[in-house]
Design an enzyme around this catalytic site. Structure first.
Site, PDB file in Angstrom:
ATOM      1  N   ASN A   7       5.750 -77.912 -28.463  1.00  0.00           N
ATOM      2  CA  ASN A   7       5.046 -76.965 -29.327  1.00  0.00           C
ATOM      3  C   ASN A   7       5.564 -77.208 -30.744  1.00  0.00           C
ATOM      4  O   ASN A   7       6.659 -76.777 -31.100  1.00  0.00           O
ATOM      5  CB  ASN A   7       5.332 -75.538 -28.855  1.00  0.00           C
ATOM      6  CG  ASN A   7       4.598 -74.496 -29.673  1.00  0.00           C
ATOM      7  OD1 ASN A   7       3.965 -74.812 -30.681  1.00  0.00           O
ATOM      8  ND2 ASN A   7       4.684 -73.251 -29.247  1.00  0.00           N
ATOM      9  N   ARG A  98       1.008 -78.173 -27.053  1.00  0.00           N
ATOM     10  CA  ARG A  98       0.296 -76.941 -27.351  1.00  0.00           C
ATOM     11  C   ARG A  98      -0.468 -77.168 -28.650  1.00  0.00           C
ATOM     12  O   ARG A  98       0.142 -77.482 -29.679  1.00  0.00           O
ATOM     13  CB  ARG A  98       1.275 -75.790 -27.517  1.00  0.00           C
ATOM     14  CG  ARG A  98       0.536 -74.525 -27.854  1.00  0.00           C
ATOM     15  CD  ARG A  98       1.458 -73.412 -28.242  1.00  0.00           C
ATOM     16  NE  ARG A  98       0.673 -72.214 -28.441  1.00  0.00           N
ATOM     17  CZ  ARG A  98       1.003 -71.252 -29.283  1.00  0.00           C
ATOM     18  NH1 ARG A  98       2.105 -71.352 -29.993  1.00  0.00           N
ATOM     19  NH2 ARG A  98       0.244 -70.208 -29.411  1.00  0.00           N
ATOM     20  N   HIS A 187      -3.924 -67.287 -27.815  1.00  0.00           N
ATOM     21  CA  HIS A 187      -2.985 -66.945 -26.728  1.00  0.00           C
ATOM     22  C   HIS A 187      -3.602 -67.235 -25.358  1.00  0.00           C
ATOM     23  O   HIS A 187      -3.196 -66.643 -24.353  1.00  0.00           O
ATOM     24  CB  HIS A 187      -2.613 -65.438 -26.746  1.00  0.00           C
ATOM     25  CG  HIS A 187      -1.732 -65.024 -27.874  1.00  0.00           C
ATOM     26  ND1 HIS A 187      -1.811 -63.771 -28.424  1.00  0.00           N
ATOM     27  CD2 HIS A 187      -0.756 -65.670 -28.541  1.00  0.00           C
ATOM     28  CE1 HIS A 187      -0.918 -63.658 -29.395  1.00  0.00           C
ATOM     29  NE2 HIS A 187      -0.270 -64.805 -29.495  1.00  0.00           N
ATOM     30  N   ARG A 246       0.920 -58.979 -38.919  1.00  0.00           N
ATOM     31  CA  ARG A 246      -0.532 -59.099 -39.173  1.00  0.00           C
ATOM     32  C   ARG A 246      -1.202 -57.745 -38.976  1.00  0.00           C
ATOM     33  O   ARG A 246      -0.845 -56.991 -38.067  1.00  0.00           O
ATOM     34  CB  ARG A 246      -1.157 -60.109 -38.214  1.00  0.00           C
ATOM     35  CG  ARG A 246      -0.823 -61.533 -38.560  1.00  0.00           C
ATOM     36  CD  ARG A 246      -1.300 -62.499 -37.493  1.00  0.00           C
ATOM     37  NE  ARG A 246      -0.181 -63.162 -36.857  1.00  0.00           N
ATOM     38  CZ  ARG A 246      -0.242 -63.879 -35.741  1.00  0.00           C
ATOM     39  NH1 ARG A 246      -1.381 -64.038 -35.111  1.00  0.00           N
ATOM     40  NH2 ARG A 246       0.844 -64.436 -35.244  1.00  0.00           N
TER      41      ARG A 246
END
Ligand code: AMP
Length: 403
Positions: A7, A98, A187, A246
């Site tokens: 990742n 990923r 996700h 966020r």
């Protein structure tokens, strides 16, 4: 077969190595501050014969010019004796990457070819914070693990089953057909993993599930028959729930107001909504542990933030129960979902109409693995399932290449 899951972030590299088909990683690690003279590597090796033993950990601080230097250092750790996991980079059969954005092109794990790389690059515009870093990871891994097969697992892929009524925005059609402005959802690997675990636990492949991923980023998905029917993130990972930094859902007119009368630049609005809002904006901290401590000390801002955070989740539970026409289980996962009993308690409060009946004693227990937190009479199961995105990536890589 060794599967290396990678990742790659803008200044970090997270990795796990699986000796497939063992579902526990043999090692995992994190490289941080890539590109600086003070980069760090935390490398952990697990004893698969005695999983209860603490991992053997190596911590390094060193200069790392770029991702390539970082990955070479990781290879050095992987091959170093004693405790070397592999003899040579050629021992890695598959690298599973990923990749955050797969657009509308990828609904499943995909072998990386020059055409796939070109498409990931084309999607930079849709995921400017993530896809470029993922792309660098691919290019570097192709050089460092030249013999391995490279596979991309996209965060958007699981949500490609959304019906059009769920993924389209009510904007002029050309903005979708020409500019691909639509809900993508993110996700996906986590939602897919915990949904599969939940369905297996319930012994109900067609289970109606609401999966609630609460980490730094937060999102929910409505899942039936193992397929995502709706999800709370949208065109970008900014939409939906209140998150660490966020804002989640917001009336778009607020942006226009900021850009117009208040004189913000687009860049400032971007920073405000992505990095300065959410729990950080409400409380001054984006870590639920700090906010929980502040709440316990009587801080009113922390109390409001918890309320807002849980309220938004409850609204989505209501909406997704309608989408699913019923509900078998809700699943909490990720850093907050797995650990924060107060969030779970607030979310499940006064939700009897929806069939949620939390057992507060079970909710307070800190136990590893899949847990059921509902009372026996609860119509809907309330589950905690630790997410394992790297495992899911390894699994999808192995599936793809066994076909
Ligand atoms: P993740 O993105 O899944 O790694 O989640 C990271 C977030 O989980 C952190 O920012 C914390 O807010 C939260 N977290 C981690 N551990 C705990 C804990 N024990 N209690 C509450 N929140 C936690």
């Amino acid at each position: 077969m060794n599967i290396f899951v990678l990742n790659s972030g803008s200044s970090s590299i997270k990795y796990q190595l699986f000796r497939w088909p063992a579902e526990r990683p043999v090692c995992s690690g994190l490289v941080e501050r890539v590109g600086s003279a003070q980069a760090t590597i935390t490398h952990q090796v697990f004893d698969l014969q005695a999983p209860a033993n603490p991992p053997a950990e190596t911590k390094l601080t060193l200069p790392l010019a770029d991702h390539e230097a970082g990955l070479h250092e990781v290879v050095r750790l992987l091959t170093a004796a004693p405790g070397g996991i592999i003899a040579d980079p050629a021992d890695i059969a598959i690298v599973g990457h990923r990749v955050v954005h797969g657009g509308e092109t990828y609904a499943a794990a995909t072998r990386i070819t020059p055409a796939v790389k070109a498409e990931i690059k084309r999607l930079f515009a849709l995921a400017p914070l993530h896809n470029p870093a993922n792309y660098v990871g691919i290019e570097v891994a192709e050089r460092v693990f030249a013999q391995a097969r490279q596979v991309a697992v996209f965060d958007t892929a699981f949500h490609q089953t959304l019906p059009e009524r769920a993924f389209r925005y009510a904007l002029p059609t050309a903005l979708y057909t020409e500019q691909r402005i639509r809900k993508y959802g993110f996700h996906g690997t986590s939602h897919q993993y915990v949904a599969a675990q939940a369905a297996a636990y319930l012994q109900k492949p067609d289970a109606r599930l609401i999966t609630i991923h609460l980490g730094n980023g937060c999102s929910m998905a409505a899942v039936r028959d193992g397929q995502s029917l709706d999800t709370s993130m949208g065109f970008s990972p900014l939409a939906g729930l209140v998150m660490g930094t966020r804002s989640g859902d917001i009336d778009p007119s607020v942006l226009l107001y900021l850009l117009g009368p208040l004189g913000y630049t687009a860049e400032q609005v971007n920073t405000l909504l992505n990095k300065e809002s959410g729990m950080l904006g409400l409380t001054g901290s984006n870590d639920m542990r700090d906010i929980g401590a502040a709440l316990a000390a009587g801080d009113a801002r922390a109390a409001l933030a918890y309320d807002l955070y849980a309220y938004r989740i409850r609204q989505y539970i209501g909406a997704y129960t309608a989408v699913l026409n019923g509900l078998d289980a809700i699943v909490f996962t990720a850093g907050v979902g797995e650990n924060d009993a107060l969030v779970r308690s607030r979310v499940c409060e006064n939700m009897e109409f929806f069939g949620l009946n939390l057992d507060e004693d079970k909710n307070q227990q800190r136990l590893p693995g899949l847990r059921e937190l509902n009372r026996p009479e609860s119509r809907v199961k309330i589950l905690v399932i630790p997410t394992a995105e790297e495992l899911e990536i390894a699994r999808q890589c192995a599936d793809l290449l066994s076909r």
